[in-house]
Design an enzyme around this catalytic site. Structure first.
Site, PDB file in Angstrom:
ATOM      1  N   ASN A  99     -10.025  -0.156  -0.449  1.00 41.80           N
ATOM      2  CA  ASN A  99      -8.560  -0.061  -0.403  1.00 41.80           C
ATOM      3  C   ASN A  99      -7.987  -0.659  -1.692  1.00 41.80           C
ATOM      4  OD1 ASN A  99      -5.825  -0.382   0.052  1.00 41.80           O
ATOM      5  ND2 ASN A  99      -6.046  -1.161   2.134  1.00 41.80           N
ATOM      6  N   HIS A 108      -3.276   7.356   1.726  1.00 43.39           N
ATOM      7  CA  HIS A 108      -3.693   6.024   1.274  1.00 43.39           C
ATOM      8  C   HIS A 108      -5.066   5.737   1.868  1.00 43.39           C
ATOM      9  CE1 HIS A 108      -4.008   1.845   0.580  1.00 43.39           C
ATOM     10  NE2 HIS A 108      -3.789   1.503   1.830  1.00 43.39           N
ATOM     11  N   CYS A 138       0.813  -1.222   0.000  1.00 41.73           N
ATOM     12  CA  CYS A 138       0.000   0.000   0.000  1.00 41.73           C
ATOM     13  C   CYS A 138       0.846   1.271   0.000  1.00 41.73           C
ATOM     14  CB  CYS A 138      -0.961  -0.011   1.177  1.00 41.73           C
ATOM     15  SG  CYS A 138      -2.126  -1.379   1.085  1.00 41.73           S
TER      16      CYS A 138
HETATM   17  N1  COA Z   1     -18.844  -8.335   9.069  1.00 39.73           N
HETATM   18  C1  COA Z   1     -19.312  -8.574  10.298  1.00 39.73           C
HETATM   19  N2  COA Z   1     -18.521  -8.871  11.330  1.00 39.73           N
HETATM   20  C2  COA Z   1     -17.204  -8.919  11.097  1.00 39.73           C
HETATM   21  C3  COA Z   1     -16.641  -8.675   9.848  1.00 39.73           C
HETATM   22  C4  COA Z   1     -17.525  -8.372   8.794  1.00 39.73           C
HETATM   23  N3  COA Z   1     -17.099  -8.133   7.542  1.00 39.73           N
HETATM   24  N4  COA Z   1     -15.300  -8.778   9.928  1.00 39.73           N
HETATM   25  C5  COA Z   1     -15.025  -9.084  11.201  1.00 39.73           C
HETATM   26  N5  COA Z   1     -16.168  -9.171  11.906  1.00 39.73           N
HETATM   27  C6  COA Z   1     -16.330  -9.495  13.313  1.00 39.73           C
HETATM   28  C7  COA Z   1     -15.156 -10.258  13.880  1.00 39.73           C
HETATM   29  O1  COA Z   1     -15.254 -11.633  13.561  1.00 39.73           O
HETATM   30  C8  COA Z   1     -15.303  -9.987  15.350  1.00 39.73           C
HETATM   31  O2  COA Z   1     -16.276 -10.856  15.875  1.00 39.73           O
HETATM   32  P1  COA Z   1     -16.069 -11.527  17.330  1.00 39.73           P
HETATM   33  O3  COA Z   1     -16.028 -10.359  18.274  1.00 39.73           O
HETATM   34  O4  COA Z   1     -17.265 -12.369  17.439  1.00 39.73           O
HETATM   35  O5  COA Z   1     -14.773 -12.257  17.237  1.00 39.73           O
HETATM   36  C9  COA Z   1     -15.890  -8.564  15.390  1.00 39.73           C
HETATM   37  O6  COA Z   1     -16.410  -8.320  14.068  1.00 39.73           O
HETATM   38  C10 COA Z   1     -14.861  -7.513  15.719  1.00 39.73           C
HETATM   39  O7  COA Z   1     -13.727  -7.751  14.904  1.00 39.73           O
HETATM   40  P2  COA Z   1     -12.485  -6.824  14.966  1.00 39.73           P
HETATM   41  O8  COA Z   1     -11.429  -7.370  14.081  1.00 39.73           O
HETATM   42  O9  COA Z   1     -12.153  -6.558  16.395  1.00 39.73           O
HETATM   43  O10 COA Z   1     -13.126  -5.497  14.349  1.00 39.73           O
HETATM   44  P3  COA Z   1     -12.449  -4.100  14.142  1.00 39.73           P
HETATM   45  O11 COA Z   1     -13.249  -3.056  14.793  1.00 39.73           O
HETATM   46  O12 COA Z   1     -10.983  -4.124  14.446  1.00 39.73           O
HETATM   47  O13 COA Z   1     -12.612  -3.878  12.578  1.00 39.73           O
HETATM   48  C11 COA Z   1     -11.267  -4.003  10.609  1.00 39.73           C
HETATM   49  C12 COA Z   1     -12.003  -4.765  11.696  1.00 39.73           C
HETATM   50  C13 COA Z   1     -10.587  -4.980   9.684  1.00 39.73           C
HETATM   51  C14 COA Z   1     -12.286  -3.178   9.825  1.00 39.73           C
HETATM   52  C15 COA Z   1     -10.233  -3.051  11.273  1.00 39.73           C
HETATM   53  O14 COA Z   1      -9.440  -3.781  12.188  1.00 39.73           O
HETATM   54  C16 COA Z   1      -9.342  -2.401  10.280  1.00 39.73           C
HETATM   55  O15 COA Z   1      -9.777  -1.602   9.478  1.00 39.73           O
HETATM   56  N6  COA Z   1      -8.024  -2.683  10.322  1.00 39.73           N
HETATM   57  C17 COA Z   1      -7.086  -2.123   9.388  1.00 39.73           C
HETATM   58  C18 COA Z   1      -7.153  -2.907   8.132  1.00 39.73           C
HETATM   59  C19 COA Z   1      -6.424  -2.244   7.000  1.00 39.73           C
HETATM   60  O16 COA Z   1      -6.682  -1.114   6.726  1.00 39.73           O
HETATM   61  N7  COA Z   1      -5.507  -2.968   6.335  1.00 39.73           N
HETATM   62  C20 COA Z   1      -4.795  -2.502   5.232  1.00 39.73           C
HETATM   63  C21 COA Z   1      -3.783  -1.483   5.614  1.00 39.73           C
HETATM   64  S1  COA Z   1      -2.883  -0.995   4.220  1.00 39.73           S
END
Ligand code: COA
Length: 324
Positions: A281, A251, A114
């Protein structure tokens, strides 16, 4: 007098097919409301079967060249940032070079996921400043849809395909922050975090293409810290302050990361170009796609000071401060 790398044309290309959150909710256990609340993403573009990263890159490149009023004959170099090359080798940039009808100079890929577009701009700027190239095409192009495990709701909702490009040309400057062009470029890597965001396949690992794997929460936490620090680093290097920035073009990973970074910095939200809702993304393509949008709708205008910044797998991160 010093040489600056000035952006003289931008272009972008998005594949025709759009996948909405509602469509994804038919494939994995998710909802439109969850995706919007946690990411700000409404939809993403996905390349058609047979449509390759090189095709997206070539379209964006043609538009950037047209905006610059040039043809590929004028180019000395093509640098393509991608983590999703058409093939393991040759470089996808070589195919783009041939599709553009450019028969001289050099064309090569850069891989910093990225952060790839920032890395590619940084390298291009070095060639231009050292007078080893005069006109350079820098592209970010990705087909991340090909790396996604479409049964994994944690990752498949986050990414999209697309391409963006800029043409850089050598122009004289006096060496202060009023010059047009790239004022400074900053790149960083910390390989200790390799396993937090990676693809579990590739030629040397012995497995085929593989799927994107990510510890989302950790990536989120580091992203805000690194992105906020980058702004300070770029401003300090140029003896400028936050108030001097006209636009932040980050980004586009996640709306919450963008809002969190702006909040941490104290930067007004209306100074940030945001495209994540409609592009998701797109990895190395996201900054040139967002830059192109800001230039096309005339929010970003000649003379504006624009900070481009990114963070991605590796971890890699970086920024370029540019006067348009
Ligand atoms: N729909 C519904 N629930 C989902 C889900 C989806 N698409 N994806 C994950 N969940 C669930 C998880 O399984 C978890 O359930 P649990 O509590 O029963 O285990 C719950 O939602 C919370 O998951 P968590 O990972 O703690 O959520 P979060 O608030 O951290 O959000 C992301 C997840 C991925 C959106 C967030 O962590 C994020 O944006 N991270 C950065 C990712 C990124 O930008 N990567 C590229 C960088 S270049």
């Amino acid at each position: 007098m010093i040489i600056r790398s000035r952006i003289i044309g931008c272009g972008a290309y998005l594949p025709e097919r759009v996948i909405t959150n509602a469509e994804l909710a038919e494939q994995v256990d998710t909802t439109n409301a969850w995706i919007i609340e946690r990411t700000g993403i409404l939809e993403r573009h996905v390349a058609a079967t047979g449509e390759l990263t090189s095709d997206l890159a070539t379209q964006a490149a043609k538009r950037a060249l047209a905006a610059a009023g040039l043809t590929a004959v004028a180019l000395d170099m093509i640098i393509l940032a991608t983590a999703t090359p058409d093939h393991t080798f040759p470089a996808t940039a070589a195919k783009v070079q041939s599709q553009l009808g450019m028969k001289r100079g050099a064309a090569f890929d850069i891989q910093a996921v990225c952060s790839g577009f920032i890395y590619a701009l940084t390298v291009a700027d070095q060639f231009i400043r050292n007078a080893q190239a005069h006109t350079v095409l820098v592209i970010g192009a990705e087909t991340f849809s090909r790396l996604l495990d479409w049964t994994d709701r944690n990752t498949c909702i986050l990414f999209g395909d697309g391409a963006g490009a800029v043409v850089l040309r050598a122009e004289p400057g006096v060496g202060d922050s009023q010059d047009n062009g790239i004022l400074s470029a900053h790149i960083h890597t910390d390989g200790r975090y390799y396993d937090l965001l990676y693809v579990d396949g590739g030629p040397s690992s012995g497995r085929s293409t593989g799927f994107l794997r990510m510890i989302g929460k950790d990536v989120f936490r580091y992203a805000i810290v690194h992105l906020a620090n980058m702004v300070g680093e770029a401003l300090t290097a140029n003896h400028l302050t936050l108030a001097d920035i006209d636009w932040l073009v980050p980004h586009q990973a996640n709306r919450r990361i963008l809002d969190g970074t702006a909040r941490k910095l104290g930067l007004p939200a209306d100074k940030v170009i945001i495209t994540v809702a409609h592009h998701a993304n797109t990895s190395a393509a996201s900054i040139p796609l967002a830059l192109n949008e800001g230039v096309a709708d005339r929010r970003i205008r000649p003379g504006h000071l624009v900070l481009l910044e990114a963070m991605g797998g590796g971890f890699t991160w970086g920024a370029c401060l540019v006067r348009i």
